[in-house]
Design a protein around this motif. Structure first.
Motif, short mmCIF file in Angstrom:
data_model
loop_
_atom_site.label_atom_id
_atom_site.label_comp_id
_atom_site.label_asym_id
_atom_site.label_seq_id
_atom_site.Cartn_x
_atom_site.Cartn_y
_atom_site.Cartn_z
N MET A 1 -41.70 30.20 -3.29
CA MET A 1 -40.49 29.48 -3.69
C MET A 1 -40.88 28.29 -4.57
O MET A 1 -41.82 27.57 -4.25
N ASP A 2 -40.15 28.11 -5.66
CA ASP A 2 -40.41 26.98 -6.55
C ASP A 2 -39.56 25.79 -6.16
O ASP A 2 -38.43 25.94 -5.66
N ARG A 3 -40.10 24.60 -6.40
CA ARG A 3 -39.35 23.36 -6.21
C ARG A 3 -39.34 22.64 -7.56
O ARG A 3 -40.36 22.17 -8.02
N ARG A 4 -38.16 22.61 -8.19
CA ARG A 4 -38.02 22.02 -9.52
C ARG A 4 -36.82 21.08 -9.54
O ARG A 4 -35.80 21.34 -8.89
N ASN A 5 -36.93 20.02 -10.30
CA ASN A 5 -35.79 19.12 -10.46
C ASN A 5 -34.73 19.77 -11.36
O ASN A 5 -35.07 20.39 -12.39
N VAL A 6 -33.48 19.64 -10.96
CA VAL A 6 -32.38 20.23 -11.72
C VAL A 6 -31.25 19.20 -11.83
O VAL A 6 -31.08 18.35 -10.96
N THR A 7 -30.50 19.31 -12.92
CA THR A 7 -29.40 18.39 -13.17
C THR A 7 -28.08 19.06 -12.83
O THR A 7 -27.81 20.18 -13.28
N ASP A 8 -27.22 18.38 -12.03
CA ASP A 8 -25.94 18.99 -11.67
C ASP A 8 -24.90 18.74 -12.75
O ASP A 8 -25.18 18.15 -13.81
N HIS A 9 -23.66 19.16 -12.51
CA HIS A 9 -22.62 19.09 -13.53
C HIS A 9 -22.20 17.65 -13.84
O HIS A 9 -21.61 17.40 -14.89
N GLU A 10 -22.52 16.71 -12.94
CA GLU A 10 -22.19 15.30 -13.18
C GLU A 10 -23.37 14.52 -13.74
O GLU A 10 -23.28 13.31 -13.94
N GLY A 11 -24.51 15.19 -13.92
CA GLY A 11 -25.68 14.52 -14.47
C GLY A 11 -26.66 13.98 -13.46
O GLY A 11 -27.67 13.38 -13.82
N THR A 12 -26.39 14.20 -12.15
CA THR A 12 -27.31 13.76 -11.11
C THR A 12 -28.48 14.73 -11.01
O THR A 12 -28.31 15.95 -11.07
N VAL A 13 -29.70 14.18 -10.85
CA VAL A 13 -30.90 15.01 -10.77
C VAL A 13 -31.27 15.24 -9.31
O VAL A 13 -31.45 14.29 -8.54
N HIS A 14 -31.34 16.51 -8.92
CA HIS A 14 -31.70 16.93 -7.56
C HIS A 14 -33.03 17.67 -7.57
O HIS A 14 -33.49 18.11 -8.62
N GLU A 15 -33.61 17.84 -6.38
CA GLU A 15 -34.70 18.80 -6.25
C GLU A 15 -34.09 20.15 -5.90
O GLU A 15 -33.37 20.28 -4.91
N GLY A 16 -34.37 21.16 -6.72
CA GLY A 16 -33.85 22.49 -6.48
C GLY A 16 -34.89 23.39 -5.85
O GLY A 16 -36.10 23.24 -6.10
N LEU A 17 -34.45 24.31 -5.01
CA LEU A 17 -35.31 25.31 -4.38
C LEU A 17 -34.96 26.65 -5.01
O LEU A 17 -33.83 27.13 -4.86
N PRO A 67 -44.46 15.89 1.11
CA PRO A 67 -44.15 17.32 0.93
C PRO A 67 -43.98 18.08 2.23
O PRO A 67 -43.40 19.16 2.25
N SER A 68 -44.48 17.53 3.34
CA SER A 68 -44.37 18.24 4.62
C SER A 68 -43.40 17.55 5.57
O SER A 68 -43.48 17.75 6.78
N ALA A 69 -42.49 16.73 5.03
CA ALA A 69 -41.52 16.05 5.90
C ALA A 69 -40.78 17.08 6.75
O ALA A 69 -40.26 18.06 6.24
N CYS A 70 -40.75 16.85 8.08
CA CYS A 70 -40.28 17.88 9.00
C CYS A 70 -38.80 18.21 8.81
O CYS A 70 -38.35 19.26 9.26
N TRP A 71 -38.03 17.32 8.17
CA TRP A 71 -36.60 17.60 8.00
C TRP A 71 -36.28 18.16 6.62
O TRP A 71 -35.13 18.43 6.32
N HIS A 72 -37.28 18.30 5.76
CA HIS A 72 -37.03 18.87 4.44
C HIS A 72 -36.62 20.34 4.60
O HIS A 72 -37.25 21.09 5.36
N LEU A 73 -35.58 20.77 3.90
CA LEU A 73 -35.09 22.14 4.04
C LEU A 73 -36.19 23.16 3.77
O LEU A 73 -36.24 24.21 4.41
N TYR A 74 -37.06 22.87 2.81
CA TYR A 74 -38.15 23.79 2.50
C TYR A 74 -39.03 24.00 3.72
O TYR A 74 -39.40 25.13 4.05
N THR A 77 -37.05 25.71 6.94
CA THR A 77 -36.81 27.15 6.79
C THR A 77 -38.13 27.93 6.76
O THR A 77 -38.16 29.08 7.20
N ARG A 78 -39.19 27.32 6.27
CA ARG A 78 -40.50 27.97 6.30
C ARG A 78 -40.93 28.19 7.76
O ARG A 78 -41.47 29.25 8.11
N GLN A 79 -40.71 27.22 8.60
CA GLN A 79 -41.08 27.35 10.01
C GLN A 79 -40.30 28.48 10.68
O GLN A 79 -40.86 29.24 11.47
N HIS A 80 -39.02 28.59 10.39
CA HIS A 80 -38.23 29.69 10.93
C HIS A 80 -38.78 31.04 10.45
O HIS A 80 -38.88 31.99 11.23
N ALA A 81 -39.11 31.12 9.16
CA ALA A 81 -39.62 32.37 8.60
C ALA A 81 -40.94 32.76 9.24
O ALA A 81 -41.19 33.94 9.54
#
Length: 225
Positions: A1-17, A67-74, A77-81
């Protein structure tokens, strides 16, 4: 899975999975949903990928924690997988990747308080696909290299080496026959590499490597020990 910054429709920059093979945007690190960046039924515009720093406060919080913050969605979900794949290996079969199979596996592998919501299933499935792809690309050392197509569950194909215990499916596009066989041997012979397969536990057949590469694709790989 890639983690890349993406811009939403309002111009806010998020980390995308994102799917590493297709570029499909699955979720944002803040959990706001992919539709913050793409409209329903819309593909991710590559122009929305950016090297600009994060401006979403929630994405910044989970990513700056490490990068290994336990509450990060990445990570969650990796732990569940990983738990689902370990369960499937104990049972001796490849994990089901449909929503009902994930639900049943998570019931068995997690205490009620730790079970993920259905919204996390796409990320869990993506991690499972990545893990199974990595497994599909690995064979025991010394196995002659014979490549067949492996179709990733969440999109994309790779050329994977055949190993003993793999299940292959005959490409029945022309014949309509989609038989499933198990690989019992991969051997170098004076006339070339030969793959022995067994259909339904009864009929063994030896195939030259070039023929099996063009007529079969990898369905799933047995657990590697």
């Amino acid at each position: 899975m890639d983690r890349r910054n993406v811009t939403d429709h309002e111009g806010t920059v998020h980390e995308g999975l994102l799917n590493a093979h297709t570029g499909f945007l699955i979720e944002l690190a803040c959990g706001a949903g992919r539709y913050k960046v793409v409209h329903p039924y819309e593909q991710l515009d590559p122009a929305r990928l950016t090297d600009a720093p994060l401006s979403c406060a929630s994405c910044t919080e989970v990513t700056t924690a490490g990068p290994s913050a336990c509450w990060h969605l990445y990570v969650v979900t990796r732990q569940h997988a990983e738990a689902i794949l370990a369960l499937a290996d104990r049972h001796g079969y490849a994990p089901g990747l449909d929503e009902e199979a994930l639900r049943l596996a998570l019931l068995e592998t997690r205490a009620p308080a730790d079970r993920p919501t259905r919204e996390l299933y796409p990320l869990i499935t993506e991690h499972l696909t990545d893990m199974l792809t990595e497994r599909a690309l690995t064979t025991h050392e010394g196995t002659p290299r014979v490549l067949v197509e492996y179709q990733r569950h969440t999109g994309g194909t790779v050329q994977a080496p055949i190993g003993i215990g793999d299940r292959l499916m005959y490409d029945g596009t022309a014949s309509g026959l989609w038989s499933i066989v198990e690989v019992t041997a991969v051997e170098d012979t004076p006339s070339g590499t030969v793959v022995t397969v067994c259909e339904s536990g009864r009929f063994a057949r030896r195939w030259p490597a070039d023929e099996i590469s063009s007529l079969f694709f990898l369905l799933d790989r047995s657990p590697r020990t």
